[in-house]
Design a protein around this motif. Structure first.
Motif, mmCIF file in Angstrom:
data_model
loop_
_atom_site.group_PDB
_atom_site.id
_atom_site.type_symbol
_atom_site.label_atom_id
_atom_site.label_comp_id
_atom_site.label_asym_id
_atom_site.label_seq_id
_atom_site.Cartn_x
_atom_site.Cartn_y
_atom_site.Cartn_z
ATOM 1 N N GLY A 160 0.715 -1.195 0.229
ATOM 2 C CA GLY A 160 -0.051 0.169 -0.147
ATOM 3 C C GLY A 160 0.814 1.287 -0.079
ATOM 4 N N ASP A 161 0.298 2.358 0.664
ATOM 5 C CA ASP A 161 1.118 3.505 0.491
ATOM 6 C C ASP A 161 1.863 3.739 1.734
ATOM 7 O OD1 ASP A 161 -0.053 4.163 -1.819
ATOM 8 O OD2 ASP A 161 -1.531 5.623 -1.186
ATOM 9 N N GLY A 162 3.179 4.167 1.216
ATOM 10 C CA GLY A 162 4.166 4.434 2.264
ATOM 11 C C GLY A 162 4.423 5.736 2.564
ATOM 12 N N LYS A 163 5.618 6.277 3.039
ATOM 13 C CA LYS A 163 5.718 7.411 3.304
ATOM 14 C C LYS A 163 6.301 8.317 2.130
ATOM 15 C CE LYS A 163 7.194 8.145 8.199
ATOM 16 N NZ LYS A 163 8.235 8.015 9.050
ATOM 17 N N TYR A 164 6.919 7.469 1.162
ATOM 18 C CA TYR A 164 7.449 8.147 0.001
ATOM 19 C C TYR A 164 7.185 7.668 -1.334
ATOM 20 C CZ TYR A 164 10.329 10.020 3.806
ATOM 21 O OH TYR A 164 10.768 10.494 4.799
ATOM 22 N N GLY A 165 6.413 6.327 -1.076
ATOM 23 C CA GLY A 165 5.783 5.910 -2.465
ATOM 24 C C GLY A 165 5.039 4.468 -2.094
ATOM 25 N N PRO A 166 4.476 4.121 -3.060
ATOM 26 C CA PRO A 166 3.591 2.751 -3.135
ATOM 27 C C PRO A 166 4.634 1.732 -2.747
ATOM 28 C CG PRO A 166 3.641 3.432 -5.226
ATOM 29 C CD PRO A 166 4.486 4.558 -4.577
ATOM 30 N N TYR A 167 4.229 0.673 -1.867
ATOM 31 C CA TYR A 167 4.718 -0.660 -1.837
ATOM 32 C C TYR A 167 3.584 -1.590 -2.904
ATOM 33 C CZ TYR A 167 7.484 1.379 1.868
ATOM 34 O OH TYR A 167 8.385 2.298 2.388
ATOM 35 N N LEU A 168 4.316 -2.036 -3.703
ATOM 36 C CA LEU A 168 3.668 -2.984 -4.934
ATOM 37 C C LEU A 168 4.058 -4.083 -5.016
ATOM 38 C CD1 LEU A 168 3.138 -0.161 -7.866
ATOM 39 C CD2 LEU A 168 1.481 -0.838 -5.995
ATOM 40 N N ASP A 169 3.289 -5.067 -5.218
ATOM 41 C CA ASP A 169 3.853 -6.630 -5.503
ATOM 42 C C ASP A 169 4.671 -6.830 -6.631
ATOM 43 O OD1 ASP A 169 2.952 -7.710 -3.030
ATOM 44 O OD2 ASP A 169 0.985 -8.481 -4.045
ATOM 45 N N ASP A 170 4.083 -5.942 -7.618
ATOM 46 C CA ASP A 170 5.047 -6.424 -9.060
ATOM 47 C C ASP A 170 5.743 -5.233 -9.510
ATOM 48 O OD1 ASP A 170 2.917 -4.541 -9.252
ATOM 49 O OD2 ASP A 170 1.958 -5.437 -11.038
ATOM 50 N N ALA A 171 6.456 -4.248 -8.596
ATOM 51 C CA ALA A 171 7.463 -3.146 -9.157
ATOM 52 C C ALA A 171 8.431 -2.907 -7.898
ATOM 53 C CB ALA A 171 6.448 -2.136 -9.303
ATOM 54 N N PRO A 172 9.467 -2.622 -8.245
ATOM 55 C CA PRO A 172 10.489 -2.429 -7.103
ATOM 56 C C PRO A 172 10.068 -1.190 -6.441
ATOM 57 C CG PRO A 172 11.437 -1.831 -9.383
ATOM 58 C CD PRO A 172 10.082 -2.357 -9.474
ATOM 59 N N SER A 173 10.242 -0.980 -5.022
ATOM 60 C CA SER A 173 9.706 0.118 -4.258
ATOM 61 C C SER A 173 10.961 1.065 -4.716
ATOM 62 C CB SER A 173 9.553 -0.232 -2.922
ATOM 63 O OG SER A 173 10.899 -0.295 -2.191
ATOM 64 N N ARG A 174 10.621 2.325 -4.875
ATOM 65 C CA ARG A 174 11.631 3.399 -5.094
ATOM 66 C C ARG A 174 11.245 4.585 -4.153
ATOM 67 N NH1 ARG A 174 12.030 4.606 -11.506
ATOM 68 N NH2 ARG A 174 12.417 2.602 -11.972
ATOM 69 N N SER A 175 12.316 4.761 -3.272
ATOM 70 C CA SER A 175 12.057 5.755 -2.225
ATOM 71 C C SER A 175 11.872 7.213 -2.857
ATOM 72 C CB SER A 175 13.501 6.043 -1.440
ATOM 73 O OG SER A 175 13.434 6.815 -0.603
ATOM 74 N N LEU A 176 11.086 8.059 -2.428
ATOM 75 C CA LEU A 176 10.880 9.345 -2.814
ATOM 76 C C LEU A 176 10.078 9.287 -4.274
ATOM 77 C CD1 LEU A 176 14.029 11.175 -1.783
ATOM 78 C CD2 LEU A 176 11.620 11.462 -0.647
ATOM 79 N N ARG A 177 9.443 8.227 -4.640
ATOM 80 C CA ARG A 177 8.712 8.112 -5.894
ATOM 81 C C ARG A 177 7.832 9.179 -6.312
ATOM 82 N NH1 ARG A 177 7.598 3.990 -10.012
ATOM 83 N NH2 ARG A 177 6.351 5.569 -11.431
#
Lengths: 411, 403
Positions: free
Chosen positions: A196-213
């Protein structure tokens, strides 16, 4: 940046007048202090002056620590805290998508307690004493603290009286850790992935999480109020009046030698410039002062506190590799061993930060050399989005403000 | 000594990816060498090049500094003849082994395993200036010392001048050579090379501690144990490898720079890098030992010009890399291939070489192929009964609250 002590006072007054900083920091001095996992002597700029003045006011100093740091050494009480290996706890970092379990590999050694237990214990005693003395509550700033029920409140009437209960409670409160099912995985496998939505970007199953996205890639404001900037984006240009006044609207390259001899050169009280500017960025050998005196890691270094110097400068000063060097200015002094490094400009002296006082000759410290006790940029505030400081923090030093000289000494 | 006919494990370290974090060193140190007379040894170490390295001045004819001058510890074979352009380390011919190298000195060349008087932090100091407690100092055998050398003594020092200073990290383990100088030098026949995997070991029963091997190894990767009076070296974590688990320093590498697999496995990453693409080069093939650890040489960044502009010239001199990796021409060719393949990737064309070097997953880098899988984790072969037990389920966890 071109300011002196008088300017600093003026900035401080102005910041309080305008409400950028709370006036409480000027009105009331602390009497009892609890330092929690904070090596204050190590990280305060202008350490020795700060220490001297701070300790004048402090009647009781309590330190919660994993180990005997330079700061803990001067505490009246050291509350010995359990390490990460000894506690049932979890850890998240803002830029990582996993919530990780400290699985309590071993039980706490000696009389160590986890920090949750330590503060529970304190709260319990405070509640008992308050009840015995008939004290109901006290006013702290604008807050009321009910001393006669502080423990019950802390553990929510017994609901959170163990680390395990507290950790699960924290987990279940989160909207991104998957509730009961997520907790089951967390306990079984040692981690659970946020979704779901983190502080700086979404956490998705099928994509890398990127800080400050959201800020850097999607050009969207963060979902949390405190991340909002004027533009709603990651802010590179800061138009606060203090930043404009000190010509610090953008981050500047700090390695150019063009400034040398110019108006930004750190100066002695008599106005003459110092030969050298001092730099001490993050270390690769520890997390700030943690692990900094670890035997296994120290053997991979020089075994002692060291200072990088350009070989030309060493020749000029008659200093050889591993000689003891005194680094000094009109504010203080510090000792370290010389290490030759041709990668350094000849006008810069450089050490990796995190050294504790215990490791240096005469209990000296590189923070004894700081000329800037407060950073005027960190007095900024007002309605400028995220640029809000409370005044109750450790000032970040200004790289090109610490001018020093060096000399070879015995030792 | 005849040519080695057994099966051989080969290894690649990609120097473009090394973070110089020393996680490998600590993995090795805590597994094998933190006890019993091994405290000073680093079977795996990472050193900054150019420099004297660890131990100080290892090498033959020249050391690893920019100029190659200063202390040289010696070893290797005499009169080694290399075949031009050949990059698998095989030599045309070699003379006798050189046993007359210098024994590295514990204090000056290896560095003593100093300790700290940590307990001092609990004692008050002479003065009660705030806070007046005593500090900690490096000690050895009960006495305060100033260390003189160590496994990473020259960290980041390198050569050149600011802003065109240059340095790179060189992780080193035993090369498990096809023609080991240590084995050739041992008059006790205590050193042997295993037929099943090519790992070179010192038989602790046969060794008499003559130290010919220490002097003969030009990489200085055999160490004398002063407590047992015998020589010891990197064992490539053979108890792990036999079960398909990569050596500890490979498994722990956060930069994922380490590859391991069989020389005869044409599908392995190491085979592709060493024998197909030929981008992994042996370290000092002129020593004549035919090492089985290969290195992808570093490219380095670009030089700054007089006005701070970035030029097209690389900051690491190819001449220096040539001296380490079997000649300038070989290094130039490797760098050319890597740059070309990187360019392809930039244009969106998938490069097999780049994908191999990236080695996304462990299975892409470790092909030990035991039990039908590329590799196994330590936990798989030595299962841990229960990973985590909650404090409420485990009485042994001690303090549980109830303050």
């Amino acid at each position: 940046m071109g300011f002196d002590v008088n300017d600093m006072e003026a900035y401080l007054k102005d910041a309080i007048d305008k409400g950028y900083l709370t006036d409480r920091i000027m009105k009331k001095t602390p009497r009892i202090a609890i330092w929690h996992s904070c090596n204050n002597y190590r990280n305060k700029t202008g350490t020795q002056w700060w220490r001297e003045n701070y300790l004048k006011h402090i009647e009781l100093l309590i330190c919660t620590e994993l180990r005997m740091t330079g700061s803990a050494q001067s505490a009246d009480y050291v509350l010995s805290a359990a390490t990460d290996y000894e506690r049932w706890d979890g850890r998240e970092t803002t830029t990582n998508l996993n919530f990780t379990l400290f699985g309590q590999a071993v039980k706490p050694m000696f009389d160590r307690r986890t920090d949750w237990q330590i503060y529970q214990g304190l709260a319990k005693v405070i509640q008992e004493k308050a009840k015995a003395r008939g004290i109901k509550s006290i006013l702290y700033g604008k807050r009321t603290i009910d001393l006669d029920s502080i423990y019950d409140e802390y553990v929510q009437n017994g609901e959170l009286d163990t680390d395990e209960k507290a950790l699960k409670w924290h987990h279940m409160k989160s909207t991104v850790l998957g509730g009961e099912k997520g907790y089951e995985k967390f306990v079984k496998e040692g981690y659970v992935q946020a979704k779901g939505d983190g502080k700086y970007g979404p956490y998705l199953d099928d994509a890398p999480s990127r800080s400050l996205r959201w800020q850097a890639i999607d050009k969207m404001p963060g979902p949390m109020k405190k991340q909002k900037t004027n533009t709603g984006r990651f802010q590179f240009y800061v138009d606060h009046e203090y930043h404009i006044k000190l010509d610090q609207m953008t981050p500047k390259p700090q390695y150019t030698d063009k400034w040398r001899g110019g108006p930004q050169s750190p100066r002695r009280p008599d106005g003459t410039p110092y030969q050298l500017v001092m730099n001490y960025p993050h270390t690769k050998w520890g997390i700030h002062s943690s692990y900094r005196e670890n035997q296994w890691l120290m053997r991979l270094q020089r075994g002692d506190v060291y200072l990088y110097l350009n070989p030309k400068l060493m020749a000029e000063k008659g200093i050889k590799d591993m000689d003891m060097v005194r680094v000094y200015n009109h504010v203080g002094e510090w000792f370290a061993r010389a290490k030759e490094w041709a990668g350094l400009p000849p006008y810069v002296v450089h050490t990796e930060h995190g050294w504790d006082h215990q490791l240096s000759k005469n209990w000296s410290h590189y923070n004894n050399l700081n000329c800037e006790f407060l950073n005027p940029l960190e007095m900024a505030g007002g309605k400028k989005g995220h640029i809000v400081y409370t005044g109750n923090h450790t000032g970040n030093r200004v790289y090109y403000e610490t001018g020093v000289d060096i000399e070879k000494v015995a030792g | 000594m005849s040519d080695f006919k057994g099966r051989q494990l080969q290894i690649v370290f990609d120097l473009n990816k090394c973070l110089e974090c020393h996680t490998c060193t600590m993995a090795d140190k805590l597994m094998w060498t933190n006890r019993s007379g091994r405290e000073y040894m680093y079977w795996n170490n990472v050193e900054t090049m150019p420099g004297h390295g660890y131990p100080k001045g290892w090498g033959n004819n020249r050391n690893q500094t920019e100029t190659g001058s200063g202390q040289i510890l010696g070893g290797g074979f005499k009169d080694v003849v290399l075949e031009e352009g050949r990059t698998d380390g095989k030599v045309k011919s070699r003379g006798p082994v050189q046993r007359e190298g210098k024994d590295p000195d514990l204090e000056n060349d290896y560095g003593i395993p100093w300790e700290y008087n940590y307990e001092e932090v609990f004692n008050p100091g002479d003065s009660h200036d705030t806070p007046g407690a005593t500090g900690i100092r490096p000690h050895y055998k009960g006495k305060e010392v100033v260390p003189k050398w160590g496994p990473n003594w020259e960290e980041d020092q390198g050569a050149g001048e600011w802003p065109n200073h240059w340095a790179f990290a060189l992780p080193r383990i035993c090369n498990h050579c096809a023609h080991p100088a240590c084995l050739a030098a041992c008059s006790r026949k205590a050193i042997y090379k295993r037929q099943e995997d090519g790992i070179v070991l010192v038989d602790q029963e046969r060794c008499r501690g003559y130290r010919h091997c220490v002097r003969a190894c030009p990489y200085k990767k055999v160490y004398f144990n002063f407590s047992t009076g015998k020589s010891e070296k990197c064992v490539l974590c053979y108890p792990r490898v036999e079960k398909g688990v990569p050596p500890a320093c490979f498994a722990q590498c956060p930069g994922r720079i380490r590859f391991i697999g069989w020389k005869d496995d044409k599908n392995s990453a190491v085979y592709k890098l060493i024998h197909e693409w030929k981008v992994a080069l042996p370290l000092h093939p002129e020593f004549g030992t035919e090492p089985n650890v290969f290195y992808v040489p570093p490219l380095g960044n670009f030089k700054f010009g007089g006005d701070g502009e970035i030029t097209n010239e690389r900051v690491i001199p190819v001449k220096y890399l040539g001296a380490l990796f079997g000649g300038v021409e070989n290094v130039k060719r490797v760098q050319g291939i890597i740059l070309e393949e990187r360019e392809k990737m930039r244009k969106g064309i998938k490069s097999e070489l780049c994908m191999t070097l990236i080695g996304h997953d462990n299975a892409d880098r470790f092909q030990l192929n035991v039990g039908g899988v590329p590799y196994k984790t330590a936990e798989e072969v030595q299962p841990v009964k229960t990973q985590f037990v909650t404090p409420s389920e485990d009485d042994a966890k001690g303090y549980k609250g109830g303050v």
